[in-house]
Design an enzyme around this catalytic site. Structure first.
Site, PDB file in Angstrom:
ATOM      1  N   HIS A   1      -9.390   1.348   5.153  1.00 36.33           N
ATOM      2  CA  HIS A   1      -8.103   1.488   5.844  1.00 36.33           C
ATOM      3  C   HIS A   1      -8.280   2.400   7.056  1.00 36.33           C
ATOM      4  O   HIS A   1      -9.053   3.359   7.014  1.00 36.33           O
ATOM      5  CB  HIS A   1      -7.057   2.062   4.891  1.00 36.33           C
ATOM      6  CG  HIS A   1      -5.673   1.928   5.424  1.00 36.33           C
ATOM      7  ND1 HIS A   1      -5.177   2.791   6.373  1.00 36.33           N
ATOM      8  CD2 HIS A   1      -4.703   1.007   5.190  1.00 36.33           C
ATOM      9  CE1 HIS A   1      -3.944   2.406   6.680  1.00 36.33           C
ATOM     10  NE2 HIS A   1      -3.634   1.339   5.977  1.00 36.33           N
TER      11      HIS A   1
ATOM     12  N   GLU B   1      -5.269  -4.965  10.673  1.00 34.61           N
ATOM     13  CA  GLU B   1      -4.221  -3.977  10.884  1.00 34.61           C
ATOM     14  C   GLU B   1      -4.472  -3.226  12.190  1.00 34.61           C
ATOM     15  O   GLU B   1      -5.265  -2.272  12.215  1.00 34.61           O
ATOM     16  CB  GLU B   1      -4.206  -2.963   9.734  1.00 34.61           C
ATOM     17  CG  GLU B   1      -3.866  -3.542   8.384  1.00 34.61           C
ATOM     18  CD  GLU B   1      -3.302  -2.489   7.438  1.00 34.61           C
ATOM     19  OE1 GLU B   1      -2.213  -2.730   6.907  1.00 34.61           O
ATOM     20  OE2 GLU B   1      -3.908  -1.434   7.252  1.00 34.61           O
TER      21      GLU B   1
ATOM     22  N   LYS C   1      -0.010   4.257  -0.136  1.00 35.73           N
ATOM     23  CA  LYS C   1      -0.655   5.417   0.501  1.00 35.73           C
ATOM     24  C   LYS C   1      -0.474   6.641  -0.392  1.00 35.73           C
ATOM     25  O   LYS C   1      -0.516   6.519  -1.612  1.00 35.73           O
ATOM     26  CB  LYS C   1      -0.101   5.604   1.919  1.00 35.73           C
ATOM     27  CG  LYS C   1      -0.187   4.292   2.724  1.00 35.73           C
ATOM     28  CD  LYS C   1       0.087   4.428   4.181  1.00 35.73           C
ATOM     29  CE  LYS C   1      -0.085   3.073   4.855  1.00 35.73           C
ATOM     30  NZ  LYS C   1       0.095   3.096   6.287  1.00 35.73           N
TER      31      LYS C   1
ATOM     32  N   GLY D   1       2.880   1.992  10.804  1.00 35.39           N
ATOM     33  CA  GLY D   1       3.922   3.009  10.654  1.00 35.39           C
ATOM     34  C   GLY D   1       4.692   3.314  11.931  1.00 35.39           C
ATOM     35  O   GLY D   1       5.384   4.321  12.015  1.00 35.39           O
TER      36      GLY D   1
ATOM     37  N   GLU E   1      -6.572   4.687   8.156  1.00 36.58           N
ATOM     38  CA  GLU E   1      -6.316   6.112   7.885  1.00 36.58           C
ATOM     39  C   GLU E   1      -7.540   6.777   7.260  1.00 36.58           C
ATOM     40  O   GLU E   1      -7.787   7.957   7.475  1.00 36.58           O
ATOM     41  CB  GLU E   1      -5.066   6.241   6.989  1.00 36.58           C
ATOM     42  CG  GLU E   1      -3.798   5.959   7.790  1.00 36.58           C
ATOM     43  CD  GLU E   1      -2.668   5.337   6.986  1.00 36.58           C
ATOM     44  OE1 GLU E   1      -2.734   5.329   5.739  1.00 36.58           O
ATOM     45  OE2 GLU E   1      -1.713   4.845   7.620  1.00 36.58           O
TER      46      GLU E   1
ATOM     47  N   GLY F   1       5.110   1.030   4.494  1.00 43.12           N
ATOM     48  CA  GLY F   1       6.466   1.558   4.330  1.00 43.12           C
ATOM     49  C   GLY F   1       7.401   0.624   3.571  1.00 43.12           C
ATOM     50  O   GLY F   1       8.177   1.059   2.717  1.00 43.12           O
TER      51      GLY F   1
ATOM     52  N   ASN G   1       0.866  -1.182   0.000  1.00 44.86           N
ATOM     53  CA  ASN G   1       0.000   0.000   0.000  1.00 44.86           C
ATOM     54  C   ASN G   1       0.903   1.232   0.000  1.00 44.86           C
ATOM     55  O   ASN G   1       1.555   1.518   1.004  1.00 44.86           O
ATOM     56  CB  ASN G   1      -0.894  -0.039   1.253  1.00 44.86           C
ATOM     57  CG  ASN G   1      -1.747   1.211   1.394  1.00 44.86           C
ATOM     58  OD1 ASN G   1      -1.807   2.039   0.492  1.00 44.86           O
ATOM     59  ND2 ASN G   1      -2.409   1.337   2.538  1.00 44.86           N
TER      60      ASN G   1
ATOM     61  N   SER H   1       3.651  -2.422  10.217  1.00 45.04           N
ATOM     62  CA  SER H   1       5.110  -2.472  10.405  1.00 45.04           C
ATOM     63  C   SER H   1       5.747  -3.789   9.958  1.00 45.04           C
ATOM     64  O   SER H   1       6.701  -4.259  10.571  1.00 45.04           O
ATOM     65  CB  SER H   1       5.471  -2.152  11.864  1.00 45.04           C
ATOM     66  OG  SER H   1       5.082  -0.820  12.182  1.00 45.04           O
TER      67      SER H   1
HETATM   68  P1  13P Z   1       3.209   0.152   7.578  1.00 47.33           P
HETATM   69  O1  13P Z   1       3.662  -1.149   6.964  1.00 47.33           O
HETATM   70  O2  13P Z   1       3.972   1.322   7.090  1.00 47.33           O
HETATM   71  O3  13P Z   1       3.145   0.046   9.070  1.00 47.33           O
HETATM   72  O4  13P Z   1       1.704   0.388   7.068  1.00 47.33           O
HETATM   73  C1  13P Z   1       0.797  -0.627   7.204  1.00 47.33           C
HETATM   74  C2  13P Z   1      -0.421  -0.255   6.469  1.00 47.33           C
HETATM   75  O5  13P Z   1      -1.155   0.625   6.872  1.00 47.33           O
HETATM   76  C3  13P Z   1      -0.705  -0.962   5.218  1.00 47.33           C
HETATM   77  O6  13P Z   1      -1.973  -0.666   4.752  1.00 47.33           O
END
Ligand code: 13P
Length: 225
Positions: free
Chosen positions: A98, A147, A11, A153, A100, A206, A9, A184
């Site tokens: 998600h 998640e 983002k 993150g 976010e 990430g 992802n 993560s």
């Molecule tokens: P990270 O791998 O950066 O923690 O993000 C996870 C995520 O939100 C994937 O959708």
């Protein structure tokens, strides 16, 4: 050996130039790697869907394309929204719900159900994100991504054992067969998640932004320990 589902992802990251650079560096290693029972889905910003579709076709990259959100409405007078009908011109998959989107854009379970409905109507496959096992998964979802918000993150992951427990509960409650873990995930910790009986893959944020890191993650995940 179980089938693996590895999604990235991106983002709100990368311009077209940066995406092309990523592709140049990802293409050679992935094309020379024997992917066994592993599906790779890359979920990029809307602005990169077209160029990615072209590049995947041209170079035969073994990855599927996904969007990161979809409108809860059909095509029409909804300024700023991108409809499922528009997305399916480029992508096979879409991430819905998600954390976010829930946190920064106030998306609710009711709204997310509408998104799933429209995505399904247009033939898109859905990756539905949940922060825990109590969140209701709408009917028709193809893949659930567990998640935990605090792991996104932050460099802190859930324990593989607890993540496996949560995914098993999600499977029982939702009857979705494919449940993956996100939060993560890196090449260093991915094997421990994949080794768990109820985890079918990972959703990396990430770690998907750097082509070498994402490739390494795929190699480690798809090599039986
Ligand atoms: P990270 O791998 O950066 O923690 O993000 C996870 C995520 O939100 C994937 O959708």
């Amino acid at each position: 050996m179980k089938s693996l589902f590895i999604a990235g992802n991106w983002k709100s990251n990368k311009t077209i130039t940066e995406a092309m650079e990523w592709l140049r560096n990802f293409q050679f290693p992935i094309s020379n790697f024997q992917l066994k029972n592993t599906s790779i889905i890359l979920c990029v910003p809307f602005t990169l869907l077209q160029i990615f579709k072209e590049q995947i076709k041209e170079s035969g990259l073994p990855i599927a394309l996904g969007a990161q959100d979809v409108s809860p409405f059909p095509e029409g007078a909804y300024t700023g929204e991108v409809s499922a009908r528009q997305i399916q011109e480029f992508a096979d998959w879409v991430i819905i719900g998600h954390s976010e989107r829930r946190k920064y854009f106030g998306e609710t379970d009711t709204l997310l159900k509408e998104k799933v409905l429209h995505a399904k109507e247009m033939g898109l496959k859905t990756i539905y994100c949940v922060p825990d096992e109590t969140t209701i998964v709408p009917a028709g979802v193809d893949v659930v991504a567990y998640e935990p918000v605090w792991a996104i993150g932050t460099g802190k992951t859930d324990t593989p054992q607890h993540a496996s427990h949560v995914t098993s509960v999600i499977k029982q409650k939702s009857s979705v067969a494919t449940v993956i873990y996100g939060g993560s995930v890196t090449p260093d910790n991915v094997a421990a998640f994949i080794a768990q009986p109820f985890i079918d893959g990972v959703l990396a944020g990430g770690a998907s932004l750097d082509p070498q890191t994402f490739f390494k993650l795929i190699v480690v995940a798809s090599s039986p320990s």
